[in-house]
Design an enzyme around this catalytic site. Structure first.
Site, mmCIF file in Angstrom:
data_model
loop_
_atom_site.group_PDB
_atom_site.id
_atom_site.type_symbol
_atom_site.label_atom_id
_atom_site.label_comp_id
_atom_site.label_asym_id
_atom_site.label_seq_id
_atom_site.Cartn_x
_atom_site.Cartn_y
_atom_site.Cartn_z
ATOM 1 N N ARG A 35 44.586 74.924 53.053
ATOM 2 C CA ARG A 35 44.480 74.630 51.807
ATOM 3 C C ARG A 35 45.516 75.885 51.111
ATOM 4 O O ARG A 35 45.421 75.761 49.456
ATOM 5 C CB ARG A 35 43.333 75.384 51.400
ATOM 6 C CG ARG A 35 42.046 74.482 51.995
ATOM 7 C CD ARG A 35 40.894 75.150 51.543
ATOM 8 N NE ARG A 35 40.409 74.941 50.074
ATOM 9 C CZ ARG A 35 39.773 73.839 49.518
ATOM 10 N NH1 ARG A 35 39.525 72.894 50.172
ATOM 11 N NH2 ARG A 35 39.733 73.701 48.335
ATOM 12 N N LYS A 68 54.130 59.504 53.694
ATOM 13 C CA LYS A 68 53.841 60.367 54.877
ATOM 14 C C LYS A 68 55.126 60.989 55.388
ATOM 15 O O LYS A 68 55.254 62.007 55.716
ATOM 16 C CB LYS A 68 53.550 59.260 55.861
ATOM 17 C CG LYS A 68 52.129 58.829 56.099
ATOM 18 C CD LYS A 68 50.894 59.938 56.344
ATOM 19 C CE LYS A 68 50.583 60.672 55.152
ATOM 20 N NZ LYS A 68 49.295 60.088 53.941
ATOM 21 N N GLU A 113 52.841 53.987 51.212
ATOM 22 C CA GLU A 113 52.111 55.132 52.027
ATOM 23 C C GLU A 113 52.946 55.607 53.038
ATOM 24 O O GLU A 113 53.055 56.795 53.230
ATOM 25 C CB GLU A 113 50.749 54.404 52.458
ATOM 26 C CG GLU A 113 50.047 55.335 53.353
ATOM 27 C CD GLU A 113 49.572 56.900 52.938
ATOM 28 O OE1 GLU A 113 49.498 56.810 51.736
ATOM 29 O OE2 GLU A 113 49.054 57.546 53.659
ATOM 30 N N TRP A 164 47.434 79.741 47.661
ATOM 31 C CA TRP A 164 48.446 78.742 47.446
ATOM 32 C C TRP A 164 48.836 79.182 45.944
ATOM 33 O O TRP A 164 47.832 78.996 44.954
ATOM 34 C CB TRP A 164 48.010 77.308 47.308
ATOM 35 C CG TRP A 164 48.848 76.186 47.203
ATOM 36 C CD1 TRP A 164 49.763 75.646 48.184
ATOM 37 C CD2 TRP A 164 49.191 75.605 46.048
ATOM 38 N NE1 TRP A 164 50.554 74.805 47.640
ATOM 39 C CE2 TRP A 164 50.480 74.685 46.425
ATOM 40 C CE3 TRP A 164 48.994 75.728 44.684
ATOM 41 C CZ2 TRP A 164 50.790 73.847 45.366
ATOM 42 C CZ3 TRP A 164 49.439 74.983 43.733
ATOM 43 C CH2 TRP A 164 50.276 73.927 44.028
ATOM 44 N N ASN A 186 39.530 80.437 43.835
ATOM 45 C CA ASN A 186 40.077 79.408 44.049
ATOM 46 C C ASN A 186 40.005 78.636 42.607
ATOM 47 O O ASN A 186 39.115 78.385 42.123
ATOM 48 C CB ASN A 186 39.421 78.388 45.193
ATOM 49 C CG ASN A 186 40.047 77.249 45.171
ATOM 50 O OD1 ASN A 186 41.173 76.956 44.844
ATOM 51 N ND2 ASN A 186 39.112 76.117 45.772
ATOM 52 N N GLY A 187 40.983 78.165 42.045
ATOM 53 C CA GLY A 187 41.073 77.491 40.743
ATOM 54 C C GLY A 187 42.120 78.243 39.999
ATOM 55 O O GLY A 187 42.975 78.924 40.266
ATOM 56 N N CYS A 226 44.145 76.892 47.370
ATOM 57 C CA CYS A 226 43.474 78.395 48.192
ATOM 58 C C CYS A 226 42.194 77.950 48.960
ATOM 59 O O CYS A 226 41.595 77.098 48.730
ATOM 60 C CB CYS A 226 43.139 79.251 46.817
ATOM 61 S SG CYS A 226 44.619 79.705 45.993
ATOM 62 N N HIS A 262 67.560 44.675 41.670
ATOM 63 C CA HIS A 262 67.509 44.898 40.166
ATOM 64 C C HIS A 262 67.900 46.322 39.835
ATOM 65 O O HIS A 262 67.555 46.751 38.780
ATOM 66 C CB HIS A 262 66.228 44.578 39.531
ATOM 67 C CG HIS A 262 65.751 43.185 39.754
ATOM 68 N ND1 HIS A 262 66.518 42.200 38.947
ATOM 69 C CD2 HIS A 262 64.955 42.696 40.644
ATOM 70 C CE1 HIS A 262 65.787 41.068 39.321
ATOM 71 N NE2 HIS A 262 64.841 41.432 40.228
ATOM 72 N N GLU A 276 56.373 63.820 52.837
ATOM 73 C CA GLU A 276 55.475 65.085 52.865
ATOM 74 C C GLU A 276 55.681 65.981 54.287
ATOM 75 O O GLU A 276 55.483 67.175 54.187
ATOM 76 C CB GLU A 276 54.059 64.816 52.538
ATOM 77 C CG GLU A 276 53.195 64.129 53.487
ATOM 78 C CD GLU A 276 51.518 64.044 52.967
ATOM 79 O OE1 GLU A 276 51.183 62.867 53.233
ATOM 80 O OE2 GLU A 276 51.181 64.944 52.177
ATOM 81 N N LYS A 279 45.731 70.800 51.253
ATOM 82 C CA LYS A 279 45.178 69.645 51.495
ATOM 83 C C LYS A 279 44.156 69.261 50.259
ATOM 84 O O LYS A 279 44.262 68.055 50.141
ATOM 85 C CB LYS A 279 43.959 70.199 52.837
ATOM 86 C CG LYS A 279 43.069 68.865 53.112
ATOM 87 C CD LYS A 279 43.831 67.840 53.750
ATOM 88 C CE LYS A 279 43.042 66.558 54.156
ATOM 89 N NZ LYS A 279 43.868 65.502 54.791
HETATM 90 O O1 M6R Z 1 41.141 64.450 48.733
HETATM 91 P P1 M6R Z 1 42.059 63.383 47.937
HETATM 92 O O2 M6R Z 1 41.734 62.354 48.724
HETATM 93 O O3 M6R Z 1 41.534 63.209 46.661
HETATM 94 O O4 M6R Z 1 43.315 63.907 48.166
HETATM 95 C C1 M6R Z 1 44.383 63.055 47.316
HETATM 96 C C2 M6R Z 1 45.814 63.412 47.609
HETATM 97 O O5 M6R Z 1 46.198 64.574 47.311
HETATM 98 C C3 M6R Z 1 46.152 63.169 48.984
HETATM 99 O O6 M6R Z 1 45.751 61.869 49.428
HETATM 100 C C4 M6R Z 1 47.430 63.725 49.368
HETATM 101 O O7 M6R Z 1 48.398 62.542 48.901
HETATM 102 C C5 M6R Z 1 47.732 63.609 50.991
HETATM 103 N N1 M6R Z 1 48.262 64.746 51.351
HETATM 104 C C6 M6R Z 1 48.773 62.499 51.218
HETATM 105 O O8 M6R Z 1 48.859 62.498 52.917
#
Ligand code: M6R
Length: 613
Positions: free
Chosen positions: A27, A492, A488, A74, A100-101, A2, A511, A495, A608
């Site tokens: 967000r 990517k 990683e 969100w 937000n929260g 949010c 395995h 997501e 984010k």
């Molecule tokens: O703000 P942060 O680095 O703590 O966020 C951690 C994860 O939420 C963030 O890296 C998330 O995995 C990304 N969207 C990946 O691209």
């Protein structure tokens, strides 16, 4: 999750709030709303859908007020709908609130309020807040602005969970109250205007001077004044912090998407993160850290704790810290670390990595480590963010604002910063020959130009993306540090392209998981660690013989005929190889997402900054 934005000044609030919301949409983007103080009371315009839907609402044009609050959601409690959108108001429409929260005890509070005659229109946890403020405001029988502040304070002390709140009231047409606990909120200030936001970039075009609130500090704002109070409502002194980021850093600047722009900003982000800290002629300079040889020699274990991409950066950091400093490093996911009763004491150093510095699980893990006697070191991209305020020490990546949900430049900057930290520790410990340290430093300094060279693979990657964008499953393989890159790369891809993907340690595949490999499945392998390349190639052979299509990212010479596609990238030392090897994988995820016509910067279900646990 949010985004909240607020304005109190001399101009019409609504257009400013709408711009702020569109910048905060990353967000959360399932509904949006605005409330302003108008001559005849509080306005409330909200709806399901993106900020664009709100902009096209005819009621928006009628808003003239110069004070307002706004929210992009969100969903956590209650599906996206008009009723569940923020702002929320109390039954008498005296107070408007954005939040937000998460309020963990909202059931209990809602029951109490219902017993006192309050009705609820939504399924949200937030709706208890305006009603609770009204409840205390009436109960305290103080109708002054101090009574408003006191009612907000009493409400906040009854809440369990996390919150960043903006509150306006028709009774106090010159004021706004803002407060936060475990959720982000900043207050930008100019002479006769105040801008409130969940993050700095959304309001950077108006000011670079910010007040940063600590947990449960209350700000009572007027356009020309900002007063701050603790939970006893004693006034506290607060100075502004100046932010270096420029407003254009938060714009797309000609790129189609923030993600692509941020991928291309990586040479600059690395250069800025290295700053003046690394030079061949002097020791690595982290003035802000005060570690001594005695302290580091006595450390028995280092924890690196983070979530998502930041955790993957931590895995790369483990490699270099263990090799250079010979201190065992354990990397953990913040949400797991908290609940597994970790062994922490004063001989543990705990490092927390978070781009935003606001990730709820990372903050909670940090508090746990600190309470258990460990020294805590925060790595963040946002000056003054929550983890940096909680930690004993903080160091920063200087990647500039990262807007796209998928993290790119923050990751590579985190990996380089962890390498710098390893060198810094090692120089204090005096345990590595000068030529070893100088080699790492030289390779770090060469990174910006090597990343720029890596971008040359763009067209090959784009063509490969066209071939595989309709795949259902993609596998990523790697050994050692290459496996961290595979992880990683896989994150990517899933997501932003919504393709199911898994990453495996290449030697582990046989395995069990090799059962999933069948004719035509795409397997992407990272082959950067020279010492392990032969072994990894044997593992790729195993999938080729079961019909897999293969893409290999490597800096080494290999028999290219063996694979469907080889992406050659510049060579560097193993510790830094994730920074080079991830570039083609970032581009691959990006071009697949584009090929599928998806919203690259705002992938579904994601936000984010994950400020809920
Ligand atoms: O703000 P942060 O680095 O703590 O966020 C951690 C994860 O939420 C963030 O890296 C998330 O995995 C990304 N969207 C990946 O691209």
């Amino acid at each position: 999750m949010c985004g909240i934005v607020g304005y109190i000044g001399t101009k019409k609030a609504c257009p400013i709030l709408l711009v702020g919301l569109s910048r905060l949409e990353y967000r959360g983007y399932d509904s949006a709303g605005i409330s302003t103080i108008e001559k005849d009371g509080l306005s409330l315009v909200k709806d399901k859908g993106r900020v664009k839907v709100l902009e096209s609402n005819q009621e928006i044009e009628k808003l003239d007020g110069t004070i307002g609050i706004a929210h992009t959601r969100w969903a956590t409690h209650g599906k996206p709908s008009k009723e569940n959108s923020h702002p929320h108001q109390d039954n008498s429409k005296t107070f408007s609130v954005v939040h937000n929260g998460i309020i963990e005890n909202y059931h209990e509070l809602r029951n109490m309020l219902e017993q006192n005659g309050y009705n609820f229109l939504s399924q949200t946890d937030t709706e208890v807040i305006p009603n609770l403020i009204h409840y205390y405001f009436t109960k305290n029988q103080d109708s002054s602005v101090h009574g408003f502040l006191q009612a907000v304070r009493d409400c906040c002390l009854s809440l369990k969970g996390s919150f960043a709140l903006e509150i306006i009231s028709k009774l106090f047409p010159e004021n706004m109250i803002v407060v936060r606990k475990d959720s982000p909120l900043v207050i930008g200030t100019c002479e006769d205007e105040k801008y409130i936001s969940s993050d700095i970039p959304a309001i950077l075009s108006y000011t670079r001077d910010f007040y940063l609130l600590n947990d449960l500090e209350f700000a009572l704002l007027k356009n020309t004044e900002a007063k701050f109070y603790d939970t006893d409502l004693n006034e506290i002194d607060k100075r502004t912090s100046s932010i270096e980021w420029t407003a254009t850093a938060s714009e797309k600047n000609g790129y189609d998407d923030f993600m692509l722009k941020e991928i291309y900003e990586q040479p600059t982000a690395i250069r800025e993160t290295l700053g003046a800290k690394i030079s061949l002629n002097s020791k690595c300079n982290f003035d802000e850290l005060k570690f001594t040889k005695e302290y580091l020699s006595n450390i028995e274990k280092i924890y690196i704790i983070a979530c998502g991409t930041a955790m993957h950066a931590g895995l790369a950091g483990k490699n270099v810290i263990e090799k250079l400093c010979r201190i065992p490093v354990e990397v953990d996911i913040a949400s797991e670390f908290r609940y597994r009763d970790p062994i922490i004491n004063e001989k543990t150093l705990s490092i927390f990595i978070s781009q935003s510095g606001e990730t709820a699980d990372t903050i909670a893990a940090l508090k746990l480590a600190k309470a258990s006697g460990s020294k805590t070191l925060a790595i963040s991209n946002v000056i003054g963010s929550s983890i940096t305020r909680e930690a004993d020490y903080s160091i920063y990546t200087h990647a500039g604002p990262e807007i796209a949900v998928a993290s790119t430049k923050a990751y590579t900057s985190q990996v380089v910063l962890l390498n710098m930290l390893a060198v810094y520790f090692s120089e204090i410990l005096e345990n590595q020959p000068l030529d070893v340290i100088n080699k790492i430093k030289q390779e770090m300094l060469d990174l910006p130009k090597k990343i720029t060279k890596t971008f040359k693979c763009k067209n090959e990657i784009k063509a490969f993306a066209k071939k595989i964008y309709q795949e259902k499953d993609v596998f990523f393989l790697g050994r050692g540090i290459d496996e961290t890159v595979a992880k990683e790369g896989s994150l990517k891809l899933k997501e932003i392209s919504y393709i199911h993907s898994e990453s495996y340690a290449a030697g582990e595949l046989k395995h069990g998981s090799i059962a999933l490999i069948e004719n035509g499945v795409t397997v992407i392998s990272v082959l950067m660690d020279k010492a392990l390349i032969e072994k990894s190639i044997s593992n790729i052979q195993e999938v080729i013989s079961r019909g897999a299509k293969t893409l290999v990212v490597t800096s080494h010479d290999c028999d290219e005929n063996m694979f469907d596609k080889v992406i050659k990238v510049p060579d560097t030392i193993t510790y830094l190889s994730p920074i080079i090897a991830i570039i083609p994988l970032q581009l691959l995820a990006y071009y697949i997402s584009k090929e599928k016509g998806l919203d690259v910067d705002k992938p579904r279900n994601l936000a984010k900054s994950v400020t809920v646990e």
